[in-house]
Write a protein that holds these residues in place. Structure first.
Motif, short mmCIF file in Angstrom:
data_model
loop_
_atom_site.label_atom_id
_atom_site.label_comp_id
_atom_site.label_asym_id
_atom_site.label_seq_id
_atom_site.Cartn_x
_atom_site.Cartn_y
_atom_site.Cartn_z
N LEU A 1 36.89 -6.43 7.42
CA LEU A 1 38.27 -6.06 7.68
C LEU A 1 38.63 -4.72 7.05
O LEU A 1 39.52 -4.01 7.53
N SER B 1 40.46 -3.13 10.32
CA SER B 1 41.50 -4.08 9.94
C SER B 1 42.13 -4.78 11.13
O SER B 1 42.89 -5.73 10.96
N GLN C 1 40.32 -9.05 15.39
CA GLN C 1 40.96 -10.36 15.46
C GLN C 1 39.98 -11.49 15.15
O GLN C 1 40.35 -12.46 14.49
N TRP D 1 39.40 -11.72 11.48
CA TRP D 1 40.65 -12.18 10.86
C TRP D 1 40.80 -13.70 10.97
O TRP D 1 41.13 -14.37 9.99
N ILE E 1 48.32 -7.21 11.23
CA ILE E 1 47.25 -8.03 10.66
C ILE E 1 46.50 -7.28 9.57
O ILE E 1 45.53 -7.79 9.02
N SER F 1 45.41 -6.31 6.16
CA SER F 1 45.51 -6.94 4.85
C SER F 1 45.43 -5.88 3.77
O SER F 1 44.52 -5.06 3.77
#
Length: 468
Positions: A27, A31, A34, A37, A151, A153
């Motif tokens: 990630l 990042s 999907q 994630w 999404i 992080s």
């Protein structure tokens, strides 16, 4: 090896920490991935997920802030909260009782330590461990939208910022909605946001997905909306009967203090799942909660016919025989537990008591020595209390007094030790000191009748001697 494939492989091997580390590194490179994630979210969820059917436990709010009204004069045998002692149902008067006044079970289960017999002031004054803490809501989240910048992080922030999630958008994505719900429900313990997601997902699937109905019922149950939970579980049960649904619906009826309805539900469940051990165990627990011990033991014996290694059934039958003046039979059940690999202080304590009352004196002290070596914290106080009981049985009151004082040095709230110590002090003529011990015992455990009886007996003797 491809890092994503390696992370999937580690998830299947339940090596969650390594899987999370790999996903975190991926990630950082991308990042907006999907798949990674969702994989990390799944690993974090499985790391803390437990069987919430068996782990449900009432907290202070459930006991003292309960707005459900029950009949004050409920019919005998129809209420768990007003279950009375019935001498016709076995030798229960000589069996130790919990704070709610019910005979102690053979095993400690969630809810066994519930303090429904205490007042709110006593609960707040009594030190508690963090194990019983069950937060309902969490409001320390920020934002995320799958496939967009939401999404991303941050290294110094939470993995998912739940408060800014668009639940409607995520509920429409079938591959993401269920893992996201489990993450919010189990990992974040944010029941309200999990409920919002479940409501949106149920609308999208046109109220036909049984999985979402169960999740709705779980959220309603934890939020105290028992009737709403009942509707969801009943709807799912009509769609597809399962053991899980029967257990969850019965939990709702028990929370509503309707044990007879729960028992009827389990009777119907046995028609769909004959001789199911889990269902018969719940039926035995209901009768145990109603103080109908013979019926409870009857179902535990049926459980052993289906599963001879069921530890709960063996322990409950063993403790029933012990308090029914059959210590030799109870000893056999505890020996069976020892042969099955159970090795703790409680088992050796019970073995020592059974050996003493079965007149197998050569094994008594060996069992108690082993129990003391394994005992920790408050368990050691119970072991010393039982050793004092053995000393009283053989007439050595000096050793009994030392053991009781050791028990009180470990647990200063051990009410039964105060009571027995008061009896020993009274036998030596120290009346005022004995009365203080009886008063301490009754103040710590108002549900015990022995300190009240002893205090009244001593007061009567003092008054009688003063008149004569």
């Amino acid at each position: 090896m491809d890092p994503f494939y390696e992370a999937c492989y580690l998830l299947r091997k339940r090596e969650f920490t390594r899987c999370i580390d790999i996903c975190t590194n991926l990630l950082q490179k991308n990042s907006l991935d999907q798949a990674v994630w969702v994989l990390k979210m799944r690993a974090l969820t499985m790391q803390v997920m437990v069987d919430d059917i068996e782990a449900e436990e009432e907290g202070i709010a459930d006991i003292f802030l309960d707005t459900d009204t029950i009949a004050i004069s409920a019919r005998p045998g129809t209420s768990l909260k007003t279950a009375n002692m019935n001498t016709t149902l076995g030798n229960v008067n000589h069996r130790p009782r919990s704070v709610s006044g019910r005979p102690l079970s053979g095993v400690v289960r969630p809810g066994s330590q519930a303090s429904s017999g205490e007042t709110l002031q006593q609960v707040l004054k009594t030190p508690r461990t963090a194990q019983s803490a069950r937060p309902v809501t969490s409001k320390s989240a920020r934002s995320l939208r799958l496939g967009t910048a939401s999404i991303v992080s941050q290294l110094d922030g939470p993995f998912i910022q739940i408060s800014r999630l668009n639940m409607t958008n995520y509920a429409a994505q079938k591959a993401v909605s269920k893992p996201l719900f489990e993450y919010i429900f189990y990992h974040e313990n944010d029941i309200r946001n999990a409920l919002d997601l479940a409501i949106e997902a149920t609308k999208i699937c046109e109220f036909k997905d049984i999985w979402w109905k169960i999740q709705l019922g779980k959220c309603y149950f934890l939020l105290g909306l028992n009737r709403d939970a009942e509707k969801q579980f009943k709807s799912a049960l009509k769609q597809q009967p399962s053991i899980q649904l029967y257990l969850r619906l019965a939990r709702v009826y028990i929370r509503l203090d309707q044990p007879i309805t729960a028992f009827d539900l389990f009777t119907d469940a046995l028609k769909h799942f004959p001789n199911e051990v889990t269902i018969m165990t719940e039926m035995a627990r209901i009768f145990e909660g109603l103080n109908n011990l013979p019926m409870s033991v009857k179902y535990y014996k049926e459980i052993l016919q289906e599963d001879a290694t069921n530890m709960e059934a063996i322990a409950c039958i063993g403790v029933h025989h012990f308090y029914s003046d059959q210590p030799d039979i109870g000893l056999r059940f505890y020996q069976r537990l020892l042969q099955m690999g159970l090795y703790n202080a409680e088992l050796f304590n019970n073995l020592g008591l059974c050996c003493f009352f079965a007149q197998q004196y050569d094994m008594v002290m060996i069992c108690f020595e082993r129990a003391l070596s394994l005992a920790i914290n408050e368990n050691a106080a119970d072991v010393w209390y039982n050793i004092a009981h053995i000393a009283i049985g053989i007439g050595d009151f000096d050793i009994a007094e030392q053991c009781l004082r050791l028990a009180l040095s470990i647990d200063s709230t051990h009410a039964t030790s105060f009571n027995n110590l008061g009896c020993i002090i009274y036998s030596r003529g120290h009346i005022q000191q004995a009365c203080s011990y009886f008063d301490s015992s009754s103040a710590l455990a108002p549900y015990l009748f022995e300190p009240y009886y002893n205090r009244a007996f001593v007061s009567h003797e003092v008054c009688y001697n003063s008149f004569n």
